[in-house]
Design a protein around this motif. Structure first.
Motif, PDB file in Angstrom:
ATOM      1  N   MET A  51       0.814  -1.209   0.000  1.00  0.00           N
ATOM      2  CA  MET A  51       0.000   0.000   0.000  1.00  0.00           C
ATOM      3  C   MET A  51       0.853   1.268   0.000  1.00  0.00           C
ATOM      4  O   MET A  51       0.333   2.349  -0.118  1.00  0.00           O
ATOM      5  N   ASN A  52       2.185   1.160   0.140  1.00  0.00           N
ATOM      6  CA  ASN A  52       3.021   2.349   0.170  1.00  0.00           C
ATOM      7  C   ASN A  52       3.146   3.000  -1.196  1.00  0.00           C
ATOM      8  O   ASN A  52       3.882   3.968  -1.356  1.00  0.00           O
ATOM      9  N   PHE A  53       2.468   2.489  -2.194  1.00  0.00           N
ATOM     10  CA  PHE A  53       2.468   3.101  -3.512  1.00  0.00           C
ATOM     11  C   PHE A  53       1.935   4.527  -3.451  1.00  0.00           C
ATOM     12  O   PHE A  53       2.227   5.347  -4.309  1.00  0.00           O
ATOM     13  N   PHE A  54       1.149   4.859  -2.417  1.00  0.00           N
ATOM     14  CA  PHE A  54       0.560   6.186  -2.312  1.00  0.00           C
ATOM     15  C   PHE A  54       1.635   7.263  -2.357  1.00  0.00           C
ATOM     16  O   PHE A  54       1.449   8.313  -2.952  1.00  0.00           O
ATOM     17  N   LYS A  55       2.759   7.033  -1.710  1.00  0.00           N
ATOM     18  CA  LYS A  55       3.826   8.026  -1.667  1.00  0.00           C
ATOM     19  C   LYS A  55       4.321   8.367  -3.069  1.00  0.00           C
ATOM     20  O   LYS A  55       4.729   9.488  -3.339  1.00  0.00           O
ATOM     21  N   LYS A  56       4.263   7.408  -3.964  1.00  0.00           N
ATOM     22  CA  LYS A  56       4.827   7.593  -5.294  1.00  0.00           C
ATOM     23  C   LYS A  56       3.858   8.303  -6.241  1.00  0.00           C
ATOM     24  O   LYS A  56       4.273   8.858  -7.238  1.00  0.00           O
ATOM     25  N   ILE A  57       2.563   8.243  -5.945  1.00  0.00           N
ATOM     26  CA  ILE A  57       1.590   8.707  -6.929  1.00  0.00           C
ATOM     27  C   ILE A  57       0.830   9.949  -6.515  1.00  0.00           C
ATOM     28  O   ILE A  57      -0.046  10.395  -7.233  1.00  0.00           O
ATOM     29  N   LEU A  58       1.167  10.538  -5.370  1.00  0.00           N
ATOM     30  CA  LEU A  58       0.406  11.693  -4.903  1.00  0.00           C
ATOM     31  C   LEU A  58       0.460  12.843  -5.894  1.00  0.00           C
ATOM     32  O   LEU A  58      -0.530  13.533  -6.097  1.00  0.00           O
ATOM     33  N   GLY A  59       1.606  13.069  -6.503  1.00  0.00           N
ATOM     34  CA  GLY A  59       1.728  14.210  -7.393  1.00  0.00           C
ATOM     35  C   GLY A  59       1.111  13.978  -8.759  1.00  0.00           C
ATOM     36  O   GLY A  59       0.545  14.886  -9.343  1.00  0.00           O
ATOM     37  N   ASN A  60       1.227  12.779  -9.292  1.00  0.00           N
ATOM     38  CA  ASN A  60       0.728  12.504 -10.643  1.00  0.00           C
ATOM     39  C   ASN A  60      -0.053  11.203 -10.619  1.00  0.00           C
ATOM     40  O   ASN A  60       0.338  10.220 -11.184  1.00  0.00           O
ATOM     41  N   ILE A  61      -1.191  11.255  -9.978  1.00  0.00           N
ATOM     42  CA  ILE A  61      -1.958  10.052  -9.669  1.00  0.00           C
ATOM     43  C   ILE A  61      -2.443   9.348 -10.924  1.00  0.00           C
ATOM     44  O   ILE A  61      -3.240   9.871 -11.667  1.00  0.00           O
ATOM     45  N   VAL A  62      -1.923   8.181 -11.149  1.00  0.00           N
ATOM     46  CA  VAL A  62      -2.328   7.307 -12.236  1.00  0.00           C
ATOM     47  C   VAL A  62      -2.587   8.087 -13.513  1.00  0.00           C
ATOM     48  O   VAL A  62      -3.659   7.957 -14.098  1.00  0.00           O
ATOM     49  N   PRO A  63      -1.646   8.933 -13.991  1.00  0.00           N
ATOM     50  CA  PRO A  63      -1.939   9.730 -15.163  1.00  0.00           C
ATOM     51  C   PRO A  63      -1.945   8.923 -16.448  1.00  0.00           C
ATOM     52  O   PRO A  63      -2.437   9.384 -17.464  1.00  0.00           O
ATOM     53  N   GLU A 108      -0.678  -7.737 -27.618  1.00  0.00           N
ATOM     54  CA  GLU A 108      -1.619  -8.552 -26.853  1.00  0.00           C
ATOM     55  C   GLU A 108      -2.903  -8.744 -27.639  1.00  0.00           C
ATOM     56  O   GLU A 108      -3.349  -7.854 -28.368  1.00  0.00           O
ATOM     57  N   SER A 109      -3.505  -9.886 -27.479  1.00  0.00           N
ATOM     58  CA  SER A 109      -4.765 -10.168 -28.157  1.00  0.00           C
ATOM     59  C   SER A 109      -5.863  -9.266 -27.637  1.00  0.00           C
ATOM     60  O   SER A 109      -5.972  -9.030 -26.439  1.00  0.00           O
ATOM     61  N   LYS A 110      -6.699  -8.757 -28.547  1.00  0.00           N
ATOM     62  CA  LYS A 110      -7.801  -7.890 -28.131  1.00  0.00           C
ATOM     63  C   LYS A 110      -8.886  -8.673 -27.401  1.00  0.00           C
ATOM     64  O   LYS A 110      -9.800  -8.082 -26.834  1.00  0.00           O
ATOM     65  N   TYR A 111      -8.788  -9.992 -27.431  1.00  0.00           N
ATOM     66  CA  TYR A 111      -9.798 -10.821 -26.771  1.00  0.00           C
ATOM     67  C   TYR A 111      -9.443 -11.126 -25.320  1.00  0.00           C
ATOM     68  O   TYR A 111     -10.263 -11.668 -24.586  1.00  0.00           O
ATOM     69  N   LEU A 112      -8.219 -10.799 -24.918  1.00  0.00           N
ATOM     70  CA  LEU A 112      -7.834 -11.011 -23.526  1.00  0.00           C
ATOM     71  C   LEU A 112      -8.507  -9.960 -22.644  1.00  0.00           C
ATOM     72  O   LEU A 112      -8.641  -8.799 -23.054  1.00  0.00           O
ATOM     73  N   PRO A 113      -8.957 -10.341 -21.453  1.00  0.00           N
ATOM     74  CA  PRO A 113      -9.563  -9.340 -20.561  1.00  0.00           C
ATOM     75  C   PRO A 113      -8.529  -8.310 -20.120  1.00  0.00           C
ATOM     76  O   PRO A 113      -7.360  -8.630 -19.939  1.00  0.00           O
ATOM     77  N   GLU A 114      -8.971  -7.050 -19.980  1.00  0.00           N
ATOM     78  CA  GLU A 114      -8.066  -6.008 -19.513  1.00  0.00           C
ATOM     79  C   GLU A 114      -7.669  -6.299 -18.069  1.00  0.00           C
ATOM     80  O   GLU A 114      -8.483  -6.759 -17.273  1.00  0.00           O
ATOM     81  N   PRO A 115      -6.413  -6.035 -17.726  1.00  0.00           N
ATOM     82  CA  PRO A 115      -5.985  -6.271 -16.339  1.00  0.00           C
ATOM     83  C   PRO A 115      -6.781  -5.384 -15.388  1.00  0.00           C
ATOM     84  O   PRO A 115      -7.036  -4.216 -15.683  1.00  0.00           O
ATOM     85  N   GLU A 116      -7.170  -5.947 -14.245  1.00  0.00           N
ATOM     86  CA  GLU A 116      -7.971  -5.210 -13.274  1.00  0.00           C
ATOM     87  C   GLU A 116      -7.091  -4.275 -12.468  1.00  0.00           C
ATOM     88  O   GLU A 116      -6.063  -4.670 -11.941  1.00  0.00           O
ATOM     89  N   ILE A 117      -7.507  -3.010 -12.384  1.00  0.00           N
ATOM     90  CA  ILE A 117      -6.744  -2.011 -11.640  1.00  0.00           C
ATOM     91  C   ILE A 117      -6.921  -2.272 -10.157  1.00  0.00           C
ATOM     92  O   ILE A 117      -8.036  -2.476  -9.678  1.00  0.00           O
ATOM     93  N   PRO A 118      -5.833  -2.290  -9.371  1.00  0.00           N
ATOM     94  CA  PRO A 118      -5.953  -2.493  -7.920  1.00  0.00           C
ATOM     95  C   PRO A 118      -6.902  -1.467  -7.304  1.00  0.00           C
ATOM     96  O   PRO A 118      -6.950  -0.309  -7.730  1.00  0.00           O
ATOM     97  N   VAL A 119      -7.643  -1.903  -6.288  1.00  0.00           N
ATOM     98  CA  VAL A 119      -8.684  -1.040  -5.716  1.00  0.00           C
ATOM     99  C   VAL A 119      -8.110   0.240  -5.123  1.00  0.00           C
ATOM    100  O   VAL A 119      -8.747   1.297  -5.203  1.00  0.00           O
TER     101      VAL A 119
END
Length: 202
Positions: free
Chosen positions: A1-13, A25-36
């Protein structure tokens, strides 16, 4: 969960860029789920919420004081309906008994909803009050373990925690900025200036 320190300034841009960067990658593969935790932080800030990550209790207290300094709220009036939050107000000379004109509302929450960046509350935080009866300025103190993916997950959490004594006035807030364009869905909904102090507990 310490990822917060890294993304505060440019959050998931670059979430979309990352998802589309591998063209092989195949277009038929499901998109990876973004962590909550990443998804909540992105959506919450996109809703206009002010997000402050706290690694420990000391940082939590320091950032709370910083919010008071930023808004000149020392020795002003505030409201809270939770006894566990009284020390934050007492230690900073904030009046919260027999309040006439509170400048902010201090509370915890039931859960943080990643899918839409909303915050789930119940009567344990709000008593019987509706959001339009609360001050415009709100400080929410929450923990990283309270992040859930959907409202359904949040409601299940309430049912699990309180068993047969389910609280009333279950509601969410997610409108934290002024709406520029005319959106009829937002009519009658006053945006809140909301600070979220998120304490690491995982």
């Amino acid at each position: 969960m310490n990822f917060f320190k890294k993304i505060l300034g440019n959050i998931v841009p670059s979430m979309k860029e990352e998802n589309s960067s591998d063209k092989n990658e195949s277009k038929y593969l499901p998109e990876p789920e973004i962590p909550v935790d990443e998804l909540f932080t992105f959506n919450f800030k996109n809703n206009g919420g002010k997000f402050i990550y706290c690694e420990n209790e000391l940082e939590l207290q320091e950032y709370f004081i910083s919010i008071l300094q930023e808004n000149d709220w020392f020795e002003k009036e505030a409201i809270t309906f939770e006894k566990k939050l009284h020390p934050f107000l007492i230690e900073n000379r904030i009046i919260f008994h027999n309040v006439v004109d509170p400048v902010f509302f201090l509370c915890s929450c039931e859960s943080l909803i990643a899918d839409d960046g909303s915050i789930l509350f119940s009567s344990h935080q709000l008593l019987h009050h509706k959001s339009n009866e609360l001050p415009k300025d709100i400080i929410v103190i929450a923990k990283t373990s309270q992040i859930t993916r959907s409202k359904s997950d949040g409601l299940r959490g309430i049912k699990y925690r309180y068993s047969s004594n389910i609280p009333s006035n279950i509601t969410t807030l997610q409108n934290f900025k002024e709406v520029i364009n005319d959106n009829f869905l937002q009519y009658g909904i006053a945006p809140k200036n909301l600070y979220l102090l998120l304490l690491e507990d995982l």
